[in-house]
Design an enzyme around this catalytic site. Structure first.
Site, PDB file in Angstrom:
ATOM      1  N   GLU A 158      -7.028   4.448   7.742  1.00 14.87           N
ATOM      2  CA  GLU A 158      -6.868   6.400   7.012  1.00 14.87           C
ATOM      3  C   GLU A 158      -7.832   6.733   5.954  1.00 14.87           C
ATOM      4  O   GLU A 158      -8.344   8.162   6.869  1.00 14.87           O
ATOM      5  CB  GLU A 158      -5.974   6.194   6.820  1.00 14.87           C
ATOM      6  CG  GLU A 158      -4.393   6.174   7.268  1.00 14.87           C
ATOM      7  CD  GLU A 158      -3.556   5.364   6.675  1.00 14.87           C
ATOM      8  OE1 GLU A 158      -3.644   5.943   5.234  1.00 14.87           O
ATOM      9  OE2 GLU A 158      -2.146   4.773   7.564  1.00 14.87           O
ATOM     10  N   LYS A 205      -0.289   4.760  -0.258  1.00 15.09           N
ATOM     11  CA  LYS A 205      -0.876   5.210   0.488  1.00 15.09           C
ATOM     12  C   LYS A 205      -0.943   6.549  -0.634  1.00 15.09           C
ATOM     13  O   LYS A 205       0.056   6.480  -1.877  1.00 15.09           O
ATOM     14  CB  LYS A 205      -0.369   5.245   1.550  1.00 15.09           C
ATOM     15  CG  LYS A 205       0.332   4.369   2.308  1.00 15.09           C
ATOM     16  CD  LYS A 205      -0.287   4.335   4.048  1.00 15.09           C
ATOM     17  CE  LYS A 205      -0.069   2.540   4.482  1.00 15.09           C
ATOM     18  NZ  LYS A 205      -0.173   2.868   6.449  1.00 15.09           N
ATOM     19  N   SER A 221       3.061  -2.270  10.115  1.00 15.62           N
ATOM     20  CA  SER A 221       4.581  -2.446  10.488  1.00 15.62           C
ATOM     21  C   SER A 221       5.351  -3.138   9.698  1.00 15.62           C
ATOM     22  O   SER A 221       6.495  -3.822  11.032  1.00 15.62           O
ATOM     23  CB  SER A 221       5.047  -1.770  12.122  1.00 15.62           C
ATOM     24  OG  SER A 221       4.684  -1.008  12.113  1.00 15.62           O
ATOM     25  N   HIS A 276      -9.714   1.135   4.425  1.00 16.38           N
ATOM     26  CA  HIS A 276      -8.269   1.329   5.320  1.00 16.38           C
ATOM     27  C   HIS A 276      -8.404   2.780   6.686  1.00 16.38           C
ATOM     28  O   HIS A 276      -9.385   3.648   6.364  1.00 16.38           O
ATOM     29  CB  HIS A 276      -7.222   1.847   4.400  1.00 16.38           C
ATOM     30  CG  HIS A 276      -5.900   1.952   4.831  1.00 16.38           C
ATOM     31  ND1 HIS A 276      -5.569   2.796   6.058  1.00 16.38           N
ATOM     32  CD2 HIS A 276      -4.812   0.830   4.382  1.00 16.38           C
ATOM     33  CE1 HIS A 276      -4.263   2.615   6.044  1.00 16.38           C
ATOM     34  NE2 HIS A 276      -3.915   1.611   6.267  1.00 16.38           N
ATOM     35  N   GLU A 334      -5.279  -4.701  10.742  1.00 14.74           N
ATOM     36  CA  GLU A 334      -4.830  -4.119  11.018  1.00 14.74           C
ATOM     37  C   GLU A 334      -5.588  -3.248  11.997  1.00 14.74           C
ATOM     38  O   GLU A 334      -5.921  -1.716  12.197  1.00 14.74           O
ATOM     39  CB  GLU A 334      -4.380  -2.476   9.723  1.00 14.74           C
ATOM     40  CG  GLU A 334      -3.819  -3.288   7.918  1.00 14.74           C
ATOM     41  CD  GLU A 334      -3.786  -2.154   7.147  1.00 14.74           C
ATOM     42  OE1 GLU A 334      -2.580  -2.121   6.628  1.00 14.74           O
ATOM     43  OE2 GLU A 334      -4.108  -0.930   6.945  1.00 14.74           O
ATOM     44  N   GLY A 355       2.268   2.398  11.017  1.00 15.79           N
ATOM     45  CA  GLY A 355       3.120   3.526  10.618  1.00 15.79           C
ATOM     46  C   GLY A 355       3.831   4.102  11.972  1.00 15.79           C
ATOM     47  O   GLY A 355       4.993   4.834  12.144  1.00 15.79           O
ATOM     48  N   ASN A 391       0.672  -1.121   0.152  1.00 14.46           N
ATOM     49  CA  ASN A 391       0.208   0.212  -0.046  1.00 14.46           C
ATOM     50  C   ASN A 391       0.717   1.206   0.097  1.00 14.46           C
ATOM     51  O   ASN A 391       1.838   1.488   1.068  1.00 14.46           O
ATOM     52  CB  ASN A 391      -0.875   0.319   1.310  1.00 14.46           C
ATOM     53  CG  ASN A 391      -1.694   1.314   1.344  1.00 14.46           C
ATOM     54  OD1 ASN A 391      -1.894   2.736   0.733  1.00 14.46           O
ATOM     55  ND2 ASN A 391      -2.392   1.422   2.240  1.00 14.46           N
TER      56      ASN A 391
HETATM   57  P1  13P Z   1       3.006   0.789   7.902  1.00 15.18           P
HETATM   58  O1  13P Z   1       3.696  -1.330   7.416  1.00 15.18           O
HETATM   59  O2  13P Z   1       3.297   1.775   7.129  1.00 15.18           O
HETATM   60  O3  13P Z   1       2.430   0.212   9.183  1.00 15.18           O
HETATM   61  O4  13P Z   1       1.005   0.742   7.524  1.00 15.18           O
HETATM   62  C1  13P Z   1       0.447  -0.221   7.257  1.00 15.18           C
HETATM   63  C2  13P Z   1      -0.505   0.074   6.546  1.00 15.18           C
HETATM   64  O5  13P Z   1      -1.375   0.650   7.206  1.00 15.18           O
HETATM   65  C3  13P Z   1      -1.263  -0.930   5.589  1.00 15.18           C
HETATM   66  O6  13P Z   1      -2.522  -0.712   4.549  1.00 15.18           O
END
Ligand code: 13P
Length: 253
Positions: free
Chosen positions: A99, A11, A215, A97, A169, A175, A9
């Site tokens: 976010e 993002k 992560s 997601h 997640e 992150g 992803n």
């Molecule tokens: P990270 O791997 O940066 O923690 O992000 C996970 C994520 O949100 C994947 O969709």
């Protein structure tokens, strides 16, 4: 055998040129995808056509959108429809997601509509769920995730559900560099599978791929993806580094 998936992803990261270079670097490194394994790249909308072209003809490698709109077409300036994605030959769409839930107010109900319209256009949803830190600290994560599944997925028939990939997640692990332990991941994945089994039966639940996100990196991928109910990873930060993501692909069971 369930599909095992390493999903990147990106993002809102990388320029077009950086994205092209990253895909070239990943594709040029030795990676071994078995028959039941896939690598999926969820790239920003403007890069979908580029990624489709680069990955064309490559076995077990697919492109995903990071979102779509819940309506078929019309006066929705700035949105992207499933028909547009289908016309590009896109295979997967990441939905819900955390976010998107947090910054764009996506509700379980809206996501139910998005799941439905994706399936109507033969796009496979990668449906994200997962709890915030306060819920984990109160030890009510199971009920929280169960509600997300119920409100966004349980209107589907068993046949439709089998097209959905679930990504767990935990928001506190995204992150932050802080992963769920492999035990915490396995526990939640097994819980999700039990929930699906209660609603759709064990035979159906056994076919659903459940990815872990939060992560994931080369250093912890073998341990986390090795858990019996963890069928791959949805990877943010580490998916932007070719060597890291290739190691994650190679960590699939
Ligand atoms: P990270 O791997 O940066 O923690 O992000 C996970 C994520 O949100 C994947 O969709």
């Amino acid at each position: 055998m369930r599909k095992q998936i390493a999903a990147a992803n990106w993002k809102m990261n990388l320029t077009l040129q950086q994205g092209e270079a990253l895909l070239d670097a990943i594709l040029s490194r030795p990676h071994s995808l078995k028959e039941n394994q896939q690598a999926v790249f969820a790239v920003p909308f403007p890069y979908l056509a580029m990624a489709q072209q680069k990955l064309a003809g490559k076995a077990n490698v697919f492109v995903a959108a990071q979102n779509c709109y819940s309506k078929k077409s019309g006066a929705y300036t700035g949105e992207v429809s499933v028909e547009m994605l289908q016309s590009l030959g896109i295979q997967y769409v990441v939905l819900g997601h955390s976010e998107r839930r947090e910054y764009f107010n996506e509700s379980n109900q809206l996501l139910a509509d998005k799941v439905t319209i994706c399936l109507a256009y033969q796009l496979l949803p990668i449906f994200c769920c997962g709890e915030p830190l306060a819920i984990r600290e109160a030890n009510t994560q199971n009920a929280y995730v169960a509600k997300q599944l119920e409100e966004s997925l349980y209107h589907l028939s068993a046949e439709q559900l089998q097209k959905v990939v679930i990504a767990y997640e935990p928001i506190w692990a995204i992150g932050t560099g802080k992963t769920a332990s492999s035990g915490q991941a396995q526990e939640m994945h097994a819980f999700i599978r039990r929930q699906l089994a209660e609603k759709y039966g064990a035979a159906i639940a056994d076919t659903i791929s459940i990815l872990y996100g939060g992560s994931v990196k080369a250093a912890n991928a073998v341990e986390i993806l090795g858990q019996p109910d963890v069928d791959g990873g949805l990877v943010g930060g580490a998916s932007l580094i070719a060597d890291e993501f290739v190691a994650i692909i190679n960590a699939l069971k």
